[in-house]
Motif scaffolding. Structure first.
Motif, PDB file in Angstrom:
ATOM      1  N   ASN A 203      25.516  28.546  -7.958  1.00 38.08           N
ATOM      2  CA  ASN A 203      25.224  29.950  -8.280  1.00 38.08           C
ATOM      3  C   ASN A 203      23.734  30.183  -8.064  1.00 38.08           C
ATOM      4  OD1 ASN A 203      25.362  32.560  -9.192  1.00 38.08           O
ATOM      5  ND2 ASN A 203      25.829  32.040 -11.319  1.00 38.08           N
ATOM      6  N   PRO A 204      23.325  30.345  -6.803  1.00 44.61           N
ATOM      7  CA  PRO A 204      21.892  30.375  -6.497  1.00 44.61           C
ATOM      8  C   PRO A 204      21.164  31.624  -6.956  1.00 44.61           C
ATOM      9  CG  PRO A 204      23.182  30.790  -4.522  1.00 44.61           C
ATOM     10  CD  PRO A 204      24.149  30.405  -5.591  1.00 44.61           C
ATOM     11  N   GLY A 205      21.889  32.718  -7.217  1.00 47.84           N
ATOM     12  CA  GLY A 205      21.207  33.966  -7.530  1.00 47.84           C
ATOM     13  C   GLY A 205      20.663  34.600  -6.258  1.00 47.84           C
ATOM     14  N   SER A 206      19.935  35.673  -6.418  1.00 45.00           N
ATOM     15  CA  SER A 206      19.403  36.398  -5.274  1.00 45.00           C
ATOM     16  C   SER A 206      17.890  36.458  -5.345  1.00 45.00           C
ATOM     17  CB  SER A 206      19.970  37.828  -5.242  1.00 45.00           C
ATOM     18  OG  SER A 206      19.320  38.599  -4.257  1.00 45.00           O
ATOM     19  N   VAL A 207      17.251  36.224  -4.208  1.00 47.87           N
ATOM     20  CA  VAL A 207      15.790  36.319  -4.176  1.00 47.87           C
ATOM     21  C   VAL A 207      15.335  37.765  -4.219  1.00 47.87           C
ATOM     22  CG1 VAL A 207      15.526  34.149  -2.935  1.00 47.87           C
ATOM     23  CG2 VAL A 207      15.797  36.268  -1.642  1.00 47.87           C
ATOM     24  N   ASN A 208      16.258  38.681  -3.972  1.00 47.03           N
ATOM     25  CA  ASN A 208      15.891  40.100  -3.909  1.00 47.03           C
ATOM     26  C   ASN A 208      16.194  40.860  -5.198  1.00 47.03           C
ATOM     27  OD1 ASN A 208      15.100  39.934  -1.142  1.00 47.03           O
ATOM     28  ND2 ASN A 208      17.274  39.947  -0.568  1.00 47.03           N
ATOM     29  N   THR A 209      17.016  40.280  -6.060  1.00 51.27           N
ATOM     30  CA  THR A 209      17.422  40.961  -7.290  1.00 51.27           C
ATOM     31  C   THR A 209      17.166  40.070  -8.491  1.00 51.27           C
ATOM     32  OG1 THR A 209      19.179  42.096  -6.075  1.00 51.27           O
ATOM     33  CG2 THR A 209      19.305  42.135  -8.485  1.00 51.27           C
ATOM     34  N   ALA A 210      16.383  40.564  -9.434  1.00 48.23           N
ATOM     35  CA  ALA A 210      16.109  39.792 -10.646  1.00 48.23           C
ATOM     36  C   ALA A 210      17.377  39.717 -11.489  1.00 48.23           C
ATOM     37  CB  ALA A 210      14.991  40.442 -11.449  1.00 48.23           C
ATOM     38  N   PRO A 211      17.669  38.571 -12.094  1.00 45.21           N
ATOM     39  CA  PRO A 211      18.855  38.470 -12.951  1.00 45.21           C
ATOM     40  C   PRO A 211      18.743  39.404 -14.151  1.00 45.21           C
ATOM     41  CG  PRO A 211      17.477  36.518 -13.156  1.00 45.21           C
ATOM     42  CD  PRO A 211      16.919  37.306 -12.029  1.00 45.21           C
ATOM     43  N   ALA A 212      19.877  39.903 -14.599  1.00 39.91           N
ATOM     44  CA  ALA A 212      19.888  40.905 -15.662  1.00 39.91           C
ATOM     45  C   ALA A 212      19.566  40.283 -17.021  1.00 39.91           C
ATOM     46  CB  ALA A 212      21.258  41.570 -15.716  1.00 39.91           C
ATOM     47  N   LEU A 213      18.798  41.011 -17.813  1.00 39.00           N
ATOM     48  CA  LEU A 213      18.529  40.611 -19.184  1.00 39.00           C
ATOM     49  C   LEU A 213      19.738  40.909 -20.053  1.00 39.00           C
ATOM     50  CD1 LEU A 213      14.922  41.928 -19.904  1.00 39.00           C
ATOM     51  CD2 LEU A 213      15.658  39.545 -20.066  1.00 39.00           C
ATOM     52  N   TYR A 214      19.987  40.046 -21.030  1.00 44.20           N
ATOM     53  CA  TYR A 214      21.006  40.353 -22.032  1.00 44.20           C
ATOM     54  C   TYR A 214      20.558  39.793 -23.372  1.00 44.20           C
ATOM     55  CZ  TYR A 214      22.724  35.509 -21.600  1.00 44.20           C
ATOM     56  OH  TYR A 214      22.831  34.144 -21.601  1.00 44.20           O
ATOM     57  N   THR A 215      21.143  40.321 -24.431  1.00 50.50           N
ATOM     58  CA  THR A 215      20.813  39.902 -25.791  1.00 50.50           C
ATOM     59  C   THR A 215      22.068  39.345 -26.435  1.00 50.50           C
ATOM     60  OG1 THR A 215      19.159  41.648 -25.956  1.00 50.50           O
ATOM     61  CG2 THR A 215      19.876  40.637 -28.017  1.00 50.50           C
ATOM     62  N   ASP A 216      21.982  38.143 -27.004  1.00 49.55           N
ATOM     63  CA  ASP A 216      23.154  37.551 -27.629  1.00 49.55           C
ATOM     64  C   ASP A 216      23.330  38.055 -29.068  1.00 49.55           C
ATOM     65  OD1 ASP A 216      21.459  36.085 -29.311  1.00 49.55           O
ATOM     66  OD2 ASP A 216      21.661  34.225 -28.173  1.00 49.55           O
ATOM     67  N   ASP A 217      24.349  37.533 -29.753  1.00 51.56           N
ATOM     68  CA  ASP A 217      24.671  38.019 -31.099  1.00 51.56           C
ATOM     69  C   ASP A 217      23.585  37.702 -32.122  1.00 51.56           C
ATOM     70  OD1 ASP A 217      27.059  38.940 -30.113  1.00 51.56           O
ATOM     71  OD2 ASP A 217      28.229  37.195 -30.763  1.00 51.56           O
ATOM     72  N   SER A 218      22.711  36.759 -31.802  1.00 48.79           N
ATOM     73  CA  SER A 218      21.633  36.399 -32.725  1.00 48.79           C
ATOM     74  C   SER A 218      20.313  37.084 -32.383  1.00 48.79           C
ATOM     75  CB  SER A 218      21.433  34.873 -32.717  1.00 48.79           C
ATOM     76  OG  SER A 218      22.614  34.220 -33.137  1.00 48.79           O
ATOM     77  N   GLY A 219      20.356  37.973 -31.391  1.00 49.66           N
ATOM     78  CA  GLY A 219      19.156  38.704 -31.023  1.00 49.66           C
ATOM     79  C   GLY A 219      18.245  37.985 -30.052  1.00 49.66           C
ATOM     80  N   ASN A 220      18.716  36.891 -29.456  1.00 45.13           N
ATOM     81  CA  ASN A 220      17.916  36.170 -28.466  1.00 45.13           C
ATOM     82  C   ASN A 220      18.090  36.807 -27.094  1.00 45.13           C
ATOM     83  OD1 ASN A 220      17.011  33.904 -30.197  1.00 45.13           O
ATOM     84  ND2 ASN A 220      19.210  33.484 -30.305  1.00 45.13           N
TER      85      ASN A 220
END
Length: 338
Positions: A203-220
């Motif tokens: 799962n290399p990701g994309s050099v052109n698109t930053a990975p999306a931020l998310y917040t878990d159930d503990s607020g991290n």
């Protein structure tokens, strides 16, 4: 005459930058300094600089070791590097280290990707190389810069991990065995519970698109390019597998009474206290050396051993049981005679 593998020297280095509990309390106002320490047992973690890689720390640790011992660099015939934060996908960082350290081109060198059990695995590899006559003087290097994988808003892992490197000299000597009774375990079903999800070939990701931020159930807060740890699952795994591993080391010929010190992976205070109580080990024999540097992954056991040597706790003739466990899931144990 038979030759046996023995640890003869350890050195380690930490980066210059410190991440203190005071720093973390400013970033996470809901956690005060006392709360952070009570949960982790850690006061400070050392963090690699922006352009400082695992190989830089590894070089410093190896250079410190090689300058401290009475052995010419040309005599080192193998360098083994345990890291999960290599400089490149290829070549192996150990090859870069061989050249940078000025070691012989007759020296073997390779990396292996292992985490908190890596030091014990490395000892097992070194024992195999020495006791089959393939090497005489091995430098086992453990080096991690996990901080580069950690999102600054993820307090679940930022409070725990510090960067470090350790270099351990393992030599062929007579009169052993000095490292023995290796036990290993693996459960890849737990891989998802301590992982950096993207960045590799799967799962290399994309050099052109930053990975999306998310917040878990503990607020991290994190992205899939950051380190994710399922703390409760890691704890459950440790409480189940490590007592079983520990028990398997002993029999009628080697008992708890034969052990002077127990050197477990220095994960955090809660984990170590829980394991010590579960296994019913005496606190005076249980090494805890992580308050000044945090969880340094594969370097945690050699750092603990070196600190114990410096304090006069670990001396010639003593017997240690070493136990590593964590990411993978992977676990390993052995006995070490000093």
């Amino acid at each position: 005459m038979s030759q046996f593998a023995k640890i003869t020297a350890i050195e380690y280095v930490l980066p210059v930058k410190t991440l203190s509990n005071e720093d973390l309390a400013r970033d996470f106002p809901e956690w005060n300094v006392d709360k952070i320490f009570s949960k982790t047992g850690i006061n400070n973690r050392q963090i690699a600089g922006v352009s400082e890689c695992a190989s830089d720390l590894a070089f410093q640790a190896c250079d410190k070791l090689l300058n401290a011992i009475d052995l010419d660099r040309s005599a080192i015939d193998f360098i083994i590097l345990c890291t999960q934060s290599p400089d490149y996908f290829l070549p192996a960082t150990a090859c870069i280290l061989q050249d940078r350290l000025g070691l012989s081109t007759q020296c073997g060198a390779f990396d292996f990707n292992q985490g908190c059990s890596g030091f014990i695995y490395g000892l097992g590899i070194a024992k195999g190389l020495i006791e089959t006559g393939q090497a005489k003087n091995i430098v086992l290097v453990t080096a991690e810069t996990y901080s580069k994988y950690i999102h600054p808003a993820d307090k679940s892992v930022r409070t725990l991990f510090g960067d470090a490197a350790a270099a351990t000299l393992i030599q062929a000597v007579s009169g052993g065995p000095f490292i023995d009774r290796f036990r290993y375990g693996t459960d890849g079903a737990g891989a998802k519970n301590l992982i950096v999800p993207i960045g590799g070939a799967r799962n290399p990701g994309s050099v052109n698109t930053a990975p999306a931020l998310y917040t878990d159930d503990s607020g991290n807060v994190r992205t899939d390019a950051n380190l994710y740890m399922n703390g409760s699952a890691i704890f459950e795994f440790s409480m189940t597998r490590i007592p079983e591993l520990f028990s398997s080391i002993f029999d009628e010929y080697f008992t708890l009474d034969d052990v002077d010190l127990f050197a477990f992976h220095q994960a955090n205070k809660f984990m170590l206290d829980s394991l010590r109580r579960r296994i019913k080990l005496p606190i005076e024999k249980f090494i805890s050396e992580f308050e000044h540097c945090g969880n340094t992954v594969s370097s945690s056991i050699p750092i603990a051993l070196k600190e114990s040597m410096e304090k006069g706790v670990l001396t010639t003739g003593k017997t240690v049981v070493g136990v590593g466990f964590g990411v993978g899931y992977s676990w390993a144990g052995c006995i070490i005679k000093w």
